[in-house]
Design a protein around this motif. Structure first.
Motif, PDB file in Angstrom:
ATOM      1  N   GLY A 178     -36.568   2.633  24.132  1.00 32.69           N
ATOM      2  CA  GLY A 178     -37.811   2.991  25.242  1.00 32.69           C
ATOM      3  C   GLY A 178     -37.187   2.751  26.496  1.00 32.69           C
ATOM      4  O   GLY A 178     -37.370   3.554  27.508  1.00 32.69           O
ATOM      5  N   THR A 179     -36.295   1.421  26.588  1.00 31.50           N
ATOM      6  CA  THR A 179     -35.800   1.104  27.698  1.00 31.50           C
ATOM      7  C   THR A 179     -34.520   2.301  28.367  1.00 31.50           C
ATOM      8  O   THR A 179     -34.627   2.597  29.523  1.00 31.50           O
ATOM      9  N   LEU A 180     -33.798   2.494  27.379  1.00 29.15           N
ATOM     10  CA  LEU A 180     -32.847   3.591  27.664  1.00 29.15           C
ATOM     11  C   LEU A 180     -33.472   4.811  28.228  1.00 29.15           C
ATOM     12  O   LEU A 180     -33.010   5.470  29.177  1.00 29.15           O
ATOM     13  N   ASN A 181     -34.427   5.219  27.443  1.00 29.55           N
ATOM     14  CA  ASN A 181     -35.276   6.408  27.820  1.00 29.55           C
ATOM     15  C   ASN A 181     -35.919   6.217  29.116  1.00 29.55           C
ATOM     16  O   ASN A 181     -35.934   7.443  29.829  1.00 29.55           O
ATOM     17  N   THR A 182     -36.363   5.166  29.107  1.00 33.50           N
ATOM     18  CA  THR A 182     -37.027   4.896  30.542  1.00 33.50           C
ATOM     19  C   THR A 182     -36.271   5.190  31.720  1.00 33.50           C
ATOM     20  O   THR A 182     -36.406   5.926  32.842  1.00 33.50           O
TER      21      THR A 182
END
Length: 460
Positions: free
Chosen positions: A403-407
């Motif tokens: 989720g952090t990467l895609n955010t």
């Protein structure tokens, strides 16, 4: 309970894992498709609704703002109640919102429906990677699966302009949204039938204060950059949006640093590999998504090509992205993820630099090699970056990590479209050249961060 889940996973047939991989890949691919498929349809959408450039930027950005702002909470929700359940719900929401986009009677309705699409997309991406990460616990097998997962999404992203051009020219721009219906139906059925539910992390909940400040920050920043390009960056409303973005961003960091259950555990960034991979995702998306937006406008508004011809112009990039995605995993095993990212960054920068001479009279044949280099660079970076990031955290934190990467990546998409659109507000061709210079710097920065990853892995 956990042991039973592990036993079921160990005996899961390889064929079942393959179908689960297809389901998760469809989820990621349809999300990426709707990032880029709209670019080619921007001109006819604007003509139908009488929209300005800033209004058209909102058609793109409403989707990515919701996408970027909600990914972390969606990942946490998947970890808490099961990624399979949340993934299916996200696919259903995305499919219904796509139909609403296709039926939109006004620009405002379309923008609102695009935002709902973004909510569905925010659910699909982290949960798809969580399902994939649990289906393939072996590092090498997971790297290959992530390569295929990323390949499908990258091809969808790159093929978006081509698909959009064909549908817009033959059926009309509304068809670009209706094609999501059969994809959604197939993805939901495959997930129900073949995907294994993930263990629940009961300690994870939704961080409402963090979520609210994240939405406010990204929305204010996007509005400031888009409207700054339209009305000038000295406009009081634009300055107010920038101030609000700074305030909301500060609140978000304070909440995440002090909260008991933060949506973004800042401790993750104590890993240099995690931090570098996240930053790489931000940088390459600013460059790539912003560039696709401007090139689509260049082909249609400057060179006066049809949506179909504009879509065909991106076809070579589509082919090379898939090939380099598949090459990335074995290359990363041979030379390291960081060096693979460095190579991709150099290819991307070289392709961008070779485009600096672009003009209204540039023949398409003179642009093909540059588009190939850009696609090859992106295709190498994404799987290596994703695999490196997942390998830097425990599997139980894969949801929040992805989720952090895609955010970061979708925040880059928002910034790229808003910033490059603002650069082009005074003239598309001059703005495109300025955007290329910015993108070259970002590509080289991503490559340099790849070196940091190999330093941390002891491969330098």
């Amino acid at each position: 309970m956990r042991g039973g889940a592990d036993a079921r996973h160990q005996t899961e047939p390889r064929a079942g894992r393959g179908w689960a991989l297809l389901a998760t890949s469809l989820g990621f691919a349809v999300v990426q498709l709707d990032v880029s498929v709209v670019n080619v349809a921007i001109k006819p959408i604007g003509e139908q609704f009488g929209s300005s450039l800033s209004g058209l930027q909102w058609v793109l950005s409403a989707y990515t703002v919701a996408f970027a702002a909600l990914i972390l909470s969606a990942g946490a929700l998947g970890d808490r109640i099961g990624a399979k359940r949340v993934f299916i719900a996200g696919f259903a929401l995305f499919t219904l919102a796509s139909a609403a986009c296709g039926l939109a009677p006004s620009l405002e309705f379309l923008i609102a429906a695009r935002a709902v699409q973004g909510v569905g997309a925010a659910v699909l991406v982290p949960c798809s990677l969580t399902l994939l990460n649990h289906a393939y616990p072996d590092t090498d097998a997971r790297a290959r699966a992530v390569g295929l997962w990323a390949a499908g999404a990258s091809v969808a992203l790159s093929a978006g302009p081509l698909i959009g051009g064909i549908l817009t020219s033959t059926v009309g721009w509304r068809a670009i949204f209706f094609i999501n219906a059969p994809i959604g139906a197939a993805g939901i059925w495959l997930t129900v039938r073949f995907a294994q539910e993930t263990p629940r992390a009961a300690q994870r909940g939704v961080d409402l204060p963090g979520q609210a400040s994240a939405i406010l920050w990204l929305l204010a920043l996007t509005a400031a950059v888009i409207e700054g390009g339209a009305h000038g960056f000295g406009d009081p409303a634009v300055l107010g949006c920038f101030a609000l973005a700074v305030l909301a961003g500060g609140c978000f960091l304070a909440v995440e640093a002090r909260g008991r259950r933060p949506m973004l555990p800042l401790a993750l960034f104590s890993s240099p590999t995690f931090s570098a991979a996240t930053a790489i995702g931000l940088l390459i998306n600013i460059a790539f998504y912003g560039l696709i937006f401007l090139l689509s406008l260049f082909f249609q508004r400057v060179q006066h090509h049809s949506p179909l011809v504009t879509g065909l112009a991106f076809a070579p990039m589509t082919a090379i992205v898939m090939a380099s995605n598949l090459l990335a995993a074995p290359l990363a095993r041979a030379i390291g993820a960081g060096r693979t990212i460095l190579l991709g960054g150099l290819l991307l920068a070289a392709g961008l630099a070779a485009l600096l001479g672009i003009s209204s009279s540039s023949a398409y044949a003179a642009l093909v090699a540059q588009l190939l280099a850009i696609g090859a660079g992106i295709g190498l970076i994404v799987p290596a970056m994703t695999s490196a990031l997942l390998g830097s955290v425990e599997r139980s934190r894969s949801g929040v990590a992805s989720g952090t990467l895609n955010t970061a990546r979708q925040t880059g998409s928002v910034i790229g479209v808003a910033l490059f659109g603002a650069l082009a507000a005074g003239g598309l061709l001059d703005g495109l050249r300025d955007a290329l210079l910015v993108s070259i710097a970002l590509a080289l920065g991503a490559g340099a961060l790849g070196v940091l990853i190999d330093l941390r892995e002891g491969r330098a």
